[in-house]
Design an enzyme around this catalytic site. Structure first.
Site, short mmCIF file in Angstrom:
data_model
loop_
_atom_site.label_atom_id
_atom_site.label_comp_id
_atom_site.label_asym_id
_atom_site.label_seq_id
_atom_site.Cartn_x
_atom_site.Cartn_y
_atom_site.Cartn_z
N SER A 77 0.84 -1.20 0.00
CA SER A 77 0.00 0.00 0.00
C SER A 77 0.88 1.24 0.00
CB SER A 77 -0.90 0.00 1.24
OG SER A 77 -1.40 1.32 1.44
N HIS A 108 -0.70 -1.27 -4.49
CA HIS A 108 -2.04 -0.92 -4.01
C HIS A 108 -2.14 0.59 -3.80
CE1 HIS A 108 -5.75 -2.01 -1.72
NE2 HIS A 108 -5.41 -1.03 -0.88
N ASP A 116 -4.42 3.65 -2.48
CA ASP A 116 -5.54 3.97 -1.58
C ASP A 116 -6.06 5.36 -1.90
OD1 ASP A 116 -5.91 1.68 0.19
OD2 ASP A 116 -3.85 2.09 0.83
N MET A 155 -8.79 8.11 -1.22
CA MET A 155 -9.74 8.49 -0.16
C MET A 155 -10.28 9.89 -0.42
SD MET A 155 -7.79 7.13 3.22
CE MET A 155 -6.90 5.57 3.25
N HIS A 159 -7.83 0.91 -4.94
CA HIS A 159 -8.86 0.76 -3.90
C HIS A 159 -9.54 2.11 -3.70
CE1 HIS A 159 -9.53 -0.16 0.71
NE2 HIS A 159 -10.66 -0.13 0.03
N MET A 181 -11.87 4.37 -1.91
CA MET A 181 -12.64 4.63 -0.69
C MET A 181 -13.33 5.97 -0.89
SD MET A 181 -9.77 3.21 1.91
CE MET A 181 -8.55 3.27 0.61
N MET A 207 -11.87 -6.02 4.17
CA MET A 207 -11.16 -5.02 4.99
C MET A 207 -10.99 -5.56 6.40
SD MET A 207 -10.28 -2.37 3.23
CE MET A 207 -9.56 -1.55 4.66
N ASP A 252 -6.84 -6.38 3.60
CA ASP A 252 -6.20 -5.06 3.68
C ASP A 252 -6.42 -4.46 5.07
OD1 ASP A 252 -5.19 -2.51 3.19
OD2 ASP A 252 -6.78 -1.94 1.79
N GLY A 253 -5.31 -4.17 5.73
CA GLY A 253 -5.37 -3.51 7.04
C GLY A 253 -4.73 -4.35 8.12
N GLY A 254 -3.62 -3.87 8.65
CA GLY A 254 -2.96 -4.58 9.74
C GLY A 254 -2.34 -5.91 9.35
C1 DX5 Z 1 -6.78 1.52 4.97
C2 DX5 Z 1 -6.14 1.26 3.61
C3 DX5 Z 1 -5.03 0.28 3.67
C4 DX5 Z 1 -4.01 0.54 4.72
C5 DX5 Z 1 -2.93 -0.48 4.81
O1 DX5 Z 1 -7.78 2.44 4.82
O2 DX5 Z 1 -7.09 0.80 2.70
O3 DX5 Z 1 -4.51 -0.02 2.40
O4 DX5 Z 1 -3.48 1.80 4.65
O5 DX5 Z 1 -1.99 -0.06 5.74
P1 DX5 Z 1 -1.47 -0.97 6.92
O6 DX5 Z 1 -0.88 -2.19 6.30
O7 DX5 Z 1 -0.47 -0.10 7.59
O8 DX5 Z 1 -2.64 -1.31 7.80
ZN ZN Z 2 -6.43 -0.19 0.76
#
Ligand code: DX5
Ligand code: ZN
Length: 222
Positions: free
Chosen positions: A10, A35, A37, A39, A68, A70, A139, A178-180
């Protein structure tokens, strides 16, 4: 079915002042996907980047652009993102009322199709769309920021989604998480049926990238 784990770093956690160099470094390190992001400050409480940035960097990179979105009502911008160079467009189910139409439009524009589900959104939302989808994104944090902690119930969600996809003849479906995501939870995610793992902070915070990719790959093999 044996699936190769794909790591999709990401860019949210990369150095935004050196994005072209970061993309080149990913490619040199052996990554295949990246990836993005996007937003909008409305669907999620944060604003990142949009089509002009993707378009400028498309010319500099051969990576598979996994985008992605958002953003609210993503159907307004599908053509713009595909023209900018998105290889896969992933929209949030919660952000698009006529989701079947949105997915059909992404396919018509020639990109791979993805639908993302917030952690609490049930899998049934995508059940009837699975034959039309290349990817479902589970997610594992509430979207908006990098560096958050993985929500454990998402492991079960991934497993149930893989069973649902197999049952309806969509064995080739990519399941992205995706996430953590970290090397510590990668093995479990792959065992449960995920094959595309997004990592921001746990990837970019640990150079060199070729070594970090190997760490994730070793974790995926268990
Ligand atoms: C969250 C994003 C992710 C995120 C991933 O809103 O869609 O792609 O930033 O970052 P980590 O791996 O640090 O959780
Ligand atoms: Zn993402």
């Amino acid at each position: 079915m044996v699936r190769e784990m794909i790591l999709s770093p990401s860019l949210l956690s990369c150095d935004f002042g050196r994005m072209a160099e970061e993309l080149a470094a990913l490619e040199a390190a052996g990554l295949k996907w990246v990836h993005w992001d996007v937003m909008d400050g409305s669907f999620v409480p944060n604003i990142t980047l949009g089509p002009p940035v993707i378009k400028a960097l498309r010319k500099r990179s051969g990576l598979f652009f996994d985008v992605h979105l958002m953003i609210e009502r993503p159907e307004r911008y599908l053509e713009t993102f595909v023209d900018a160079g998105a290889d896969l467009v992933c929209v949030h189910a919660e952000a698009s009322v006529h989701l079947e139409r949105t997915v059909s439009e992404i396919a018509r524009l020639g990109a791979k199709t993805g639908v993302a589900l917030n952690p609490h959104t049930p899998l049934s939302v995508v059940e009837y769309l699975l034959p039309q989808l290349d990817m479902v994104l589970v997610m594992s944090v509430n979207p908006g920021f990098g560096g958050q902690s993985f929500i454990p119930f998402c492991l079960n969600k991934v497993e149930r989604l893989r069973a649902m996809a197999d049952a309806c003849g969509s064995a080739a479906l990519h399941i992205q998480v995706d996430g953590g995501v970290t090397p510590e939870n990668t093995g479990e995610l792959v065992r449960r049926g995920a094959d595309v793992l997004v990592s921001g902070s746990a990837f970019f915070g640990h150079p060199p990238y070729a070594e970090r990719l190997k760490t994730f790959q070793a974790a995926a093999r268990g």
